[in-house]
Write an enzyme that holds these catalytic residues in place. Sequence first.
Site, PDB file in Angstrom:
ATOM      1  N   CYS A 179      -2.464  -0.348   7.387  1.00  0.00           N
ATOM      2  CA  CYS A 179      -1.681   0.886   7.328  1.00  0.00           C
ATOM      3  C   CYS A 179      -1.826   1.702   8.609  1.00  0.00           C
ATOM      4  CB  CYS A 179      -2.097   1.701   6.115  1.00  0.00           C
ATOM      5  SG  CYS A 179      -1.685   0.887   4.546  1.00  0.00           S
ATOM      6  N   GLU A 221       0.957   3.877   1.896  1.00  0.00           N
ATOM      7  CA  GLU A 221       1.474   4.282   3.206  1.00  0.00           C
ATOM      8  C   GLU A 221       2.641   3.407   3.653  1.00  0.00           C
ATOM      9  OE1 GLU A 221      -3.129   4.413   3.725  1.00  0.00           O
ATOM     10  OE2 GLU A 221      -1.683   3.546   2.322  1.00  0.00           O
ATOM     11  N   CYS A 241      -6.255   1.970   5.773  1.00  0.00           N
ATOM     12  CA  CYS A 241      -6.914   0.711   6.128  1.00  0.00           C
ATOM     13  C   CYS A 241      -6.370   0.221   7.476  1.00  0.00           C
ATOM     14  CB  CYS A 241      -6.655  -0.312   5.029  1.00  0.00           C
ATOM     15  SG  CYS A 241      -4.932  -0.887   4.984  1.00  0.00           S
ATOM     16  N   HIS A 290       0.852  -1.186   0.000  1.00  0.00           N
ATOM     17  CA  HIS A 290       0.000   0.000   0.000  1.00  0.00           C
ATOM     18  C   HIS A 290       0.886   1.234   0.000  1.00  0.00           C
ATOM     19  CE1 HIS A 290      -4.042  -1.788   1.605  1.00  0.00           C
ATOM     20  NE2 HIS A 290      -3.476  -2.556   0.690  1.00  0.00           N
TER      21      HIS A 290
END
Length: 298
Positions: A85, A54, A82, A52
Site C-alpha cells: 500500500c 488503501e 504495508c 487492502h
Amino acid sequence: MSRESFMRRALACAEKAKALGEVPVGAVVVKDGKIIATGYNRREKGKNALLHAEIIAIQRACKRVGDWRLSDCDLYVTLEPCPMCTGAIINARIRRVYFGARDPKAGCMGSLCDLTSLPFNHQPEVIQGVLEQECSGQLTDFFRQVRVEKTPEQKILSLRPFSQEDLPVLKQYLFSHRSVKSVSAIIDQWKEDKKSEHFALSVDERAVGYGRLTKKEETAEIEVSIFSDFRGKTYGKQAVEQLLSVAKNRGYSSVVATVRKNSVPACRLCSSVGFVRAGETVTAKGQELWNLTYSFLD
C-alpha cells in the site's frame, strides 16, 4: 471537516470489514476537504491479496478524478500502510497520509521501516497517530474475539476401567503389533491386576489415552499416555490431576513418575501440577529420564 472527522469515517469503513470477518482496516481519500472515495479490507472475502483498504480507496479515487495521479489528495487510513500500500501511495502521488495505529509487523511508514524516506520520485507527507487509541482499540478487540472463537471448548476427561469395547482403540494406538485376541486378553488381565489400576482416559465415553497407578508400599507410580490423535487438548494435565486425586483417596503418601528429559511438554506439565525432580536415570538404551515425585504430606 477536521482530520479526526475524516479518520472516524475511516473507522466506520473498518467496521464494515469487521462485519465481514475481515481485519478491520478502513481508508478514505479526501480532495478539497471532501471525501471522494472510501475502502475497507476485503482480502479474505475477495480471495485477493491486493484488496487492502488503501488499494480499494485509491482505485476508486482514480476513477472518480479520471487520472492515476492523486497529487492533490490526502489519504486517511486506520492502520499504518504495508509495503504494497505504501508503494501504491507513492505511485499515486498522494500528497499526505494520515494513519491511526502503528503496525510493528508490517508498517512501512516508520514502524518496521520507512519507505517514504527513500529517494523515490515522490515522498508523501506522513502524519501518524490520528485517533490512535480508537484505531488500535478496534483492532485489539477484533483479534481478541478471533482468539476466543478459535479456542475450542475444553472437554472434560474422566477415568474409567477399560472394557472390551475399547479393544479397537487399544489395538490402534497401543498394541498395533498384537492380535485382537491378545489385546482382549490384556484387557481381562488389567481387570484382575492386584498391583496396578489401569484406567481408560475417557472423553465423551471414548478412550483418548491410558493411565496407570502402581502400588509401591506407601507410594504410587503414575503413568499417563495420551493417544497421538488427542494430544494438545489439555487431556494430559487433566489425567495427571485426576490420577493424583485417586492416589490421595487411596491413602498414598506420595506419587512418583519418570519423564524423558527431552520431552519438554511432559516436563512442563508435571511441574505445573506440583511434581519436583528427585533424581535422574539413564536407561540401558541411553535414554535420559527425570525421576519426579509429588508429595501429599507437604
